[in-house]
Design a protein around this motif. Structure first.
Motif, mmCIF file in Angstrom:
data_model
loop_
_atom_site.group_PDB
_atom_site.id
_atom_site.type_symbol
_atom_site.label_atom_id
_atom_site.label_comp_id
_atom_site.label_asym_id
_atom_site.label_seq_id
_atom_site.Cartn_x
_atom_site.Cartn_y
_atom_site.Cartn_z
ATOM 1 N N GLU A 1 3.932 13.089 -2.092
ATOM 2 C CA GLU A 1 4.159 14.348 -2.086
ATOM 3 C C GLU A 1 2.852 14.816 -1.090
ATOM 4 O OE1 GLU A 1 4.889 16.246 -6.018
ATOM 5 O OE2 GLU A 1 4.801 14.361 -6.729
ATOM 6 N N ALA A 2 2.922 14.414 -0.007
ATOM 7 C CA ALA A 2 1.689 14.736 1.058
ATOM 8 C C ALA A 2 2.227 15.746 2.160
ATOM 9 C CB ALA A 2 1.424 13.476 1.698
ATOM 10 N N SER A 3 3.625 16.536 1.876
ATOM 11 C CA SER A 3 3.964 17.402 2.800
ATOM 12 C C SER A 3 3.060 18.615 2.869
ATOM 13 C CB SER A 3 5.559 17.607 2.648
ATOM 14 O OG SER A 3 5.400 18.493 1.377
ATOM 15 N N GLY A 4 2.324 19.046 1.774
ATOM 16 C CA GLY A 4 1.586 20.202 1.941
ATOM 17 C C GLY A 4 0.352 19.941 2.809
ATOM 18 N N ARG A 5 0.208 18.597 3.248
ATOM 19 C CA ARG A 5 -1.031 18.383 4.300
ATOM 20 C C ARG A 5 -0.144 18.040 5.632
ATOM 21 N NH1 ARG A 5 -2.139 14.856 0.185
ATOM 22 N NH2 ARG A 5 -1.839 13.037 1.434
ATOM 23 N N ASP A 6 1.007 18.449 5.542
ATOM 24 C CA ASP A 6 1.780 17.831 7.108
ATOM 25 C C ASP A 6 1.673 16.463 7.305
ATOM 26 O OD1 ASP A 6 2.335 20.780 7.259
ATOM 27 O OD2 ASP A 6 0.967 20.909 8.934
ATOM 28 N N ALA A 7 1.969 15.788 6.064
ATOM 29 C CA ALA A 7 1.646 14.130 6.332
ATOM 30 C C ALA A 7 2.989 13.522 5.599
ATOM 31 C CB ALA A 7 0.555 13.826 5.475
ATOM 32 N N PRO A 8 3.364 12.373 6.101
ATOM 33 C CA PRO A 8 4.505 11.647 5.314
ATOM 34 C C PRO A 8 4.010 11.290 3.981
ATOM 35 C CG PRO A 8 3.484 10.368 7.189
ATOM 36 C CD PRO A 8 2.820 11.441 7.150
ATOM 37 N N SER A 9 5.139 10.985 3.037
ATOM 38 C CA SER A 9 4.846 10.904 1.768
ATOM 39 C C SER A 9 5.386 9.530 0.923
ATOM 40 C CB SER A 9 5.694 11.781 1.098
ATOM 41 O OG SER A 9 5.164 13.248 1.226
ATOM 42 N N ALA A 10 5.428 8.777 1.921
ATOM 43 C CA ALA A 10 5.637 7.158 1.550
ATOM 44 C C ALA A 10 4.412 6.539 0.727
ATOM 45 C CB ALA A 10 6.252 6.390 2.746
ATOM 46 N N PHE A 11 4.858 5.753 -0.187
ATOM 47 C CA PHE A 11 3.719 4.860 -0.588
ATOM 48 C C PHE A 11 3.627 3.434 -0.026
ATOM 49 C CE2 PHE A 11 4.916 7.194 -4.690
ATOM 50 C CZ PHE A 11 3.831 7.816 -5.031
ATOM 51 N N SER A 12 2.593 3.171 0.101
ATOM 52 C CA SER A 12 2.198 1.706 0.609
ATOM 53 C C SER A 12 1.513 0.929 -0.500
ATOM 54 C CB SER A 12 1.188 1.915 1.716
ATOM 55 O OG SER A 12 0.871 0.468 2.546
ATOM 56 N N LEU A 13 2.742 -0.147 -0.785
ATOM 57 C CA LEU A 13 2.117 -1.135 -1.889
ATOM 58 C C LEU A 13 1.786 -2.528 -1.220
ATOM 59 C CD1 LEU A 13 5.166 -0.524 -4.227
ATOM 60 C CD2 LEU A 13 2.732 0.512 -4.199
ATOM 61 N N PRO A 14 0.641 -3.197 -1.805
ATOM 62 C CA PRO A 14 0.071 -2.790 -2.972
ATOM 63 C C PRO A 14 -1.035 -1.839 -3.255
ATOM 64 C CG PRO A 14 -0.516 -5.129 -2.270
ATOM 65 C CD PRO A 14 0.340 -4.534 -1.373
ATOM 66 N N SER A 15 -1.362 -1.507 -2.295
ATOM 67 C CA SER A 15 -2.739 -0.548 -2.237
ATOM 68 C C SER A 15 -2.731 0.773 -2.821
ATOM 69 C CB SER A 15 -3.201 -0.292 -0.882
ATOM 70 O OG SER A 15 -2.177 0.545 -0.069
ATOM 71 N N ASP A 16 -1.392 1.370 -2.828
ATOM 72 C CA ASP A 16 -0.997 2.456 -3.542
ATOM 73 C C ASP A 16 -0.403 2.206 -5.101
ATOM 74 O OD1 ASP A 16 -1.910 4.091 -1.554
ATOM 75 O OD2 ASP A 16 0.222 4.393 -0.789
ATOM 76 N N THR A 17 -0.623 3.080 -5.845
ATOM 77 C CA THR A 17 0.191 3.104 -7.157
ATOM 78 C C THR A 17 1.218 4.198 -6.901
ATOM 79 O OG1 THR A 17 -1.765 2.478 -8.473
ATOM 80 C CG2 THR A 17 0.281 3.505 -9.631
ATOM 81 N N ALA A 18 2.453 3.555 -6.937
ATOM 82 C CA ALA A 18 3.555 4.538 -6.589
ATOM 83 C C ALA A 18 4.108 5.350 -8.018
ATOM 84 C CB ALA A 18 4.659 3.866 -6.061
ATOM 85 N N LEU A 19 3.370 6.087 -8.517
ATOM 86 C CA LEU A 19 3.720 6.648 -9.740
ATOM 87 C C LEU A 19 3.707 8.205 -9.524
ATOM 88 C CD1 LEU A 19 2.664 5.540 -13.134
ATOM 89 C CD2 LEU A 19 2.340 7.826 -12.616
#
Length: 574
Positions: A102-120
């Motif tokens: 949910e990064a569109s508010g920063r004009d950024a893409p919103s994909a999670f990168s695993l395993p570094s992120d927690t996709a929750l």
């Protein structure tokens, strides 16, 4: 949605993701350009996102790229949306929620990168939902791009420094969906091969199956509605698992994998009348760990060095989730989600890791109480051999056979592509010629039955070679693809099938030499073939840190993971 790209120069294949706000709506990849330049077009149906098109949306298209003196290929891209009405269109979701960063508010893409992120993420679901489906979008990059060739973690150091440390966590991957921490459904991923994969000469100009439109997996979460519609917030999480092994034959699912998996999800909600409340019995969850069997063996040569590594993996899993659902207006029904999956993989690394043989098969069947059904099979066989001369020149020889067998019936969230055959009996078709131009074809497709589903069967076979000598590199090869698209009248098990579209294409040394295209029994592409054969495709050699790096299956300087680069944003009004 029409996605057209031109590029000229040298460049790796890149992953591209398109978002409407925080919601991924298209995942694609690029072809690898040539010195003379290339162009390609992909057209994607977007009717499943009608709920999003009804309001203003911020479009973010994230196509990371690296431009320098070596990597000169710039991707010039055009996205064009065409809106039209269709009589008796199939129902689509009333609301779509993101499982994303949910990064569109920063004009950024919103994909999670695993395993570094927690996709929750957490969502409060409307209380009048009567059907809910989650789609999972996931693919491996970097050390996980060729996950189906990875070794067990206990054997990553089988060979010496020349080959390097191998990638681990086994050749098995499972993409998981969890609701409030409970496993709800899984996807055993299709082995995507991008246009630089294995050997680049395999994919000129025939792209790998699904490489231009990565398929998403549907999981019906309707049995969870009695819990989700309680007015409280609930968590939705995506995980990717491999296999942990102890080196003695015991194996279990891992809680992590290598880097990187790019993942997002969506929750498609179908609402009942305003003011209605959905309730019922809590879901009865019958989910146990998958059955896993692993074997491995190592042989040595006369010097005592490890010569071969042979390892096999088999897995099976069953999932069943049921509940009783009631609504405020008095209606009630039984909701269910059932999955059955099997997997086998055999890998043989020989010649001290310079030769690899991979044979894999994944089959599955998913069904829900909504009458949705999806049967699928993903066979794959790959041979690759690396040779290195005394003066440092090297080559890669590879052959492969791979396929996709995909049948879907019932109310799928994503269109099965059979819908145009149901909407009209007399269809003006627009086909693409080999030069990339649209070619209108007037066809009578009457009388056709009404199709409840579709069956796609396609197979690719090929062999290709890569040679690096001095400061130049070359790749050439032969690839054939057989494709059949069939309409299903009735159910997958008991219905009648009618072939609607067939295509057989063969390319030799980057030139299409035969192309037969048949639509509802009629040959439709008498257009001339591409121009004279281009022969070897030459590129500047950029070197490599290790032999396995050339195949994308070992350490060293590998192509950058650029999917999370900043995306260009625009505003659009539907």
């Amino acid at each position: 949605m029409n996605f057209t790209v031109t590029s000229k120069g040298r460049q790796f294949d890149r992953l591209g993701l398109m978002y409407l706000g925080d919601i991924e709506v298209f995942r694609t990849s690029t072809a690898e350009p040539t010195t003379n330049g290339i162009t390609w077009t992909y057209i994607k149906e977007m009717e499943q996102y009608k709920a999003l098109w009804k309001t203003d949306q911020k479009i973010i298209f994230d196509l990371g790229n690296l431009i320098d003196d070596t990597y000169t290929g710039i991707f010039s891209t055009t996205l064009t949306a065409t809106f039209f009405t269709v009589p008796n269109a199939r129902p689509t979701a009333d609301q779509i929620l993101p499982i994303s960063a949910e990064a569109s508010g920063r004009d950024a893409p919103s994909a999670f990168s695993l395993p570094s992120d927690t996709a929750l993420v957490n969502h409060q679901i409307p209380q009048n939902v009567e059907r809910a489906v989650v789609s999972l979008s996931a693919c491996g990059q970097a050390t996980e791009e060729f996950w189906y060739t990875n070794v067990f973690s206990s054997e990553v150091n089988t060979f010496g420094d020349e080959v390097g440390t191998l990638y681990g966590y086994s050749p098995f991957r499972e993409v998981q969906l969890l609701i409030d921490g409970q496993l709800t459904g899984v996807s055993w991923p299709f082995p995507i091969i991008f246009t630089g994969g294995i050997v680049p000469g395999l994919w000129r100009p025939i792209a790998g199956i699904d490489a231009f439109d990565l398929r998403e997996h549907e999981i019906d979460i309707t049995p969870w509605l009695p819990v989700l519609c309680d007015g409280a917030s609930h968590s939705f999480e995506i995980r990717v698992a491999g296999i942990n092994d102890d080196g003695h034959g015991d194996a279990s699912l891992s809680e992590t994998v290598g880097s990187t998996w790019i993942v997002t999800g969506k929750i498609f909600l179908f609402l009942g009348p305003e003011g209605s409340i959905t309730f019922g019995t809590p879901p009865k969850v019958n989910v146990s760990p998958p059955s896993l069997e692993t074997t491995s063996s190592i042989t040595t040569n006369s010097t005592g060095a490890n010569e071969t590594l042979t390892y096999s993996t088999s897995a099976s899993r069953s999932i069943s989730i049921t509940s009783e659902i009631k609504t405020k207006n008095g209606s009630s029904f039984s909701a269910s989600w059932v999955q059955s999956l099997t997997y086998t993989n055999l890998n043989v690394l020989s010649s001290q890791g310079f030769v690899q043989y991979t044979k894999q098969s994944t089959t599955g069947s998913d069904s829900s109480s909504s009458r949705y059904r999806n049967d699928y099979s993903y066979p794959l066989t790959v041979n690759s051999t690396v040779s290195v001369s005394d003066n440092g020149d090297f080559g890669i020889d590879a052959s492969l056979t791979r396929g996709l067998d995909f049948a879907v019936s019932g109310p799928a969230v994503f269109p099965s592509k059979v819908q145009p055959f149901n909407h009209t009996a007399f269809s003006p078709a627009a086909l693409f010629t080999l030069s990339g131009r649209q070619q209108p074809v007037s066809l009578s497709t009457s009388p056709l039955p009404f199709f409840s589903g579709a069956w796609t069967t396609t197979t690719q076979t090929g062999e290709a070679h890569y040679l690096s000598a001095g400061n130049r590199s070359y790749s050439f090869g032969t690839t054939s693809q057989h494709f059949i698209f069939t309409g299903l009248e009735g159910t997958i098990d008991a219905g009648t099938n009618l072939e609607l579209y067939k295509r057989d294409v063969k390319a030799v040394n980057a030139t299409v030499v035969s192309d037969v295209e048949v639509l509802v029994g009629r040959r439709v592409n008498p257009s001339p073939l591409l121009g004279a054969a281009t022969g070897l495709v030459a590129q500047q050699d950029v070197g490599a840190g290790s032999v396995r790096e050339l195949l994308g299956r070992g350490p060293g300087r590998r192509k950058d993971v650029l999917v999370m680069a900043g995306g260009h944003t625009e505003q659009t009004t539907a």
